[in-house]
Design a protein around this motif. Structure first.
Motif, PDB file in Angstrom:
ATOM      1  N   TRP A   1      -6.194   5.533  -0.260  1.00  8.79           N
ATOM      2  CA  TRP A   1      -6.350   6.070   1.100  1.00  8.79           C
ATOM      3  C   TRP A   1      -7.707   5.681   1.688  1.00  8.79           C
ATOM      4  O   TRP A   1      -7.809   5.314   2.861  1.00  8.79           O
TER       5      TRP A   1
ATOM      6  N   TYR B   1      -4.895   7.272  -6.066  1.00  6.59           N
ATOM      7  CA  TYR B   1      -4.337   7.725  -4.783  1.00  6.59           C
ATOM      8  C   TYR B   1      -5.449   7.881  -3.749  1.00  6.59           C
ATOM      9  O   TYR B   1      -5.351   7.391  -2.616  1.00  6.59           O
TER      10      TYR B   1
ATOM     11  N   LEU C   1       0.761   3.928  -2.954  1.00  6.61           N
ATOM     12  CA  LEU C   1       0.401   5.316  -2.661  1.00  6.61           C
ATOM     13  C   LEU C   1       1.488   6.276  -3.136  1.00  6.61           C
ATOM     14  O   LEU C   1       1.206   7.325  -3.727  1.00  6.61           O
TER      15      LEU C   1
ATOM     16  N   ARG D   1      -7.523   2.175   2.727  1.00  8.23           N
ATOM     17  CA  ARG D   1      -6.732   2.066   3.968  1.00  8.23           C
ATOM     18  C   ARG D   1      -7.585   2.452   5.188  1.00  8.23           C
ATOM     19  O   ARG D   1      -7.573   1.768   6.210  1.00  8.23           O
TER      20      ARG D   1
ATOM     21  N   LEU E   1       0.833  -1.215   0.000  1.00 10.74           N
ATOM     22  CA  LEU E   1       0.000   0.000   0.000  1.00 10.74           C
ATOM     23  C   LEU E   1       0.861   1.256   0.000  1.00 10.74           C
ATOM     24  O   LEU E   1       0.578   2.232  -0.706  1.00 10.74           O
ATOM     25  N   PHE E   2       1.924   1.228   0.809  1.00  9.53           N
ATOM     26  CA  PHE E   2       2.825   2.373   0.908  1.00  9.53           C
ATOM     27  C   PHE E   2       3.453   2.671  -0.457  1.00  9.53           C
ATOM     28  O   PHE E   2       3.477   3.820  -0.912  1.00  9.53           O
TER      29      PHE E   2
END
Lengths: 72, 306
Positions: free
Chosen positions: A66, A62, A11, A69, A7-8
């Protein structure tokens, strides 16, 4: 690779793409000289359609990442 | 031709801009919960890829280049604890970490924790097995670059349990400074520059503590730095050990001091010996004094350390 690392990275990649495309489009919008009878915006969309699509998709991805998440 | 060059230049500028944006965003994202989780997973993954044991990292925080963790623990592959450190802080050398694809810090501090030097059914201590390269007997793989390098790590108060063979004793409040590093495919190596500790027994008395072997390195592939191989008979509630090992390039040797605590006299001290590794072959001295253990004294003067 763990979910957090994936995910990091996703993103970061999407954010960097959106930022870069946005910066180029803003620069082009400010410097573009459209032909007579044409608006700056239509000239920009005509000349830089791939960049516009890329930037829009990257921004959407993006935001979606988020949201995903926060939702989890 | 000119338009092609302009196109290439534009692409290069675009690529550089993208890289700068990615680096800036990565730095910003590291301050979020997701960034901390990703950083923790990356650190644990990096460490676990180089050792046979399992690592845990809890409560990771980042402030600039300083990383702080509430807890860092290492277990053997079968889940037996060998290391459990709390309040760990390190100042990351980001560039060298990136180049080495590992963890390189310019300074580190461990507030407290426990280290278990324990054997099960003979053989090597569990901590040595846990810090050996994964899938090997340890110390046999070809050395590579350093994936972990902590040249100056300060321990404030770490407890050490020694359970080797029939010996089971504890060193409490181990403090000092050390250098820890891990080369790719090799064993984790630990060199103490200075160390102090309080040796105590659960019942408040050490009638015949047999310190058959105390090794202050985890370095089976090379000569150990300090290896006590003698027999110590001591009485008294606490015994404080303090020592200092100067850098190997000075060649000035090692000084070791032992203090008894609580006003109780040191009844006997028989045959305690120190074998000093090849780097420290001269200038060894042994000093025995009274002090208020377990506070670590200054080795040179016998006064309490601040």
């Amino acid at each position: 690779m763990t979910l957090a690392i994936g995910l990091f990275l996703a993103l970061t990649l999407c954010g960097a793409s959106a930022l870069t495309a946005g910066a180029v489009l803003v620069y082009r919008f400010a410097t573009l000289e459209p032909p007579p009878g044409d608006s700056t915006w239509s000239a920009l969309t005509r000349e830089h359609r791939p960049l516009l699509v890329t930037g829009a998709l990257a921004t959407l991805a993006y935001a979606a990442l988020w949201l995903a998440r926060w939702a989890t | 031709m000119r338009s092609a060059l302009r196109g290439l230049g534009g692409l290069a500028v675009l690529a550089l801009g993208w890289l700068a944006a990615a680096a800036g965003l990565a730095w910003l994202h590291l301050s979020t919960d997701l960034g901390r989780a990703a950083l923790r997973d990356a650190l644990v993954g990096s460490i676990e890829s180089q050792i046979a044991g399992r690592a845990e990292l809890e409560g990771l925080e980042r402030d600039g280049a300083t990383l702080r963790a509430d807890r860092f623990a290492v277990q053997t592959a079968s889940g037996e604890p060998v290391l459990d450190l709390r309040d760990v802080t390190m100042l990351l050398d980001a560039w060298r970490s990136l180049v080495a694809r590992g963890l390189v810090a310019t300074g580190a501090r461990v507030r407290s924790g426990e280290v278990y030097v324990v054997t099960r059914g003979g053989g090597r201590p569990l901590i040595e097995r846990a810090f050996s390269p994964p899938g090997s007997g340890g110390g046999s793989a070809e050395p590579g670059g350093r994936v972990l390098d902590l040249p100056d790590i300060a321990f404030e108060s770490v407890d050490l349990r020694l359970a080797i063979g029939s010996t089971d004793m504890r060193l409490r409040g181990v403090g000092g400074r050390a250098h820890i590093w891990l080369e790719r495919g090799s064993d984790t190596q630990l060199r103490f520059r200075s160390v102090s500790a309080s040796l105590s027994a659960e019942r408040g008395l050490i009638p015949d503590a047999e310190l058959s072997r105390l090794t202050l390195t985890i370095d089976p592939a090379r000569t150990v730095l300090v290896d006590f191989a003698g027999r110590a008979q001591v009485s008294g509630r606490d015994v404080t050990l303090a020592g200092s090992a100067p850098r190997r390039d000075t060649g000035t040797g090692v000084r070791l001091c032992i203090w008894t605590g609580g006003g109780a006299p040191l009844a006997s001290l028989l045959g305690i010996g120190a074998e000093i590794g090849t780097s420290f072959t001269s200038g060894v001295s042994l000093d025995v004094r009274h002090s208020e253990a377990p506070r670590p004294p200054t080795c040179g003067t016998g006064s309490e350390a601040s």
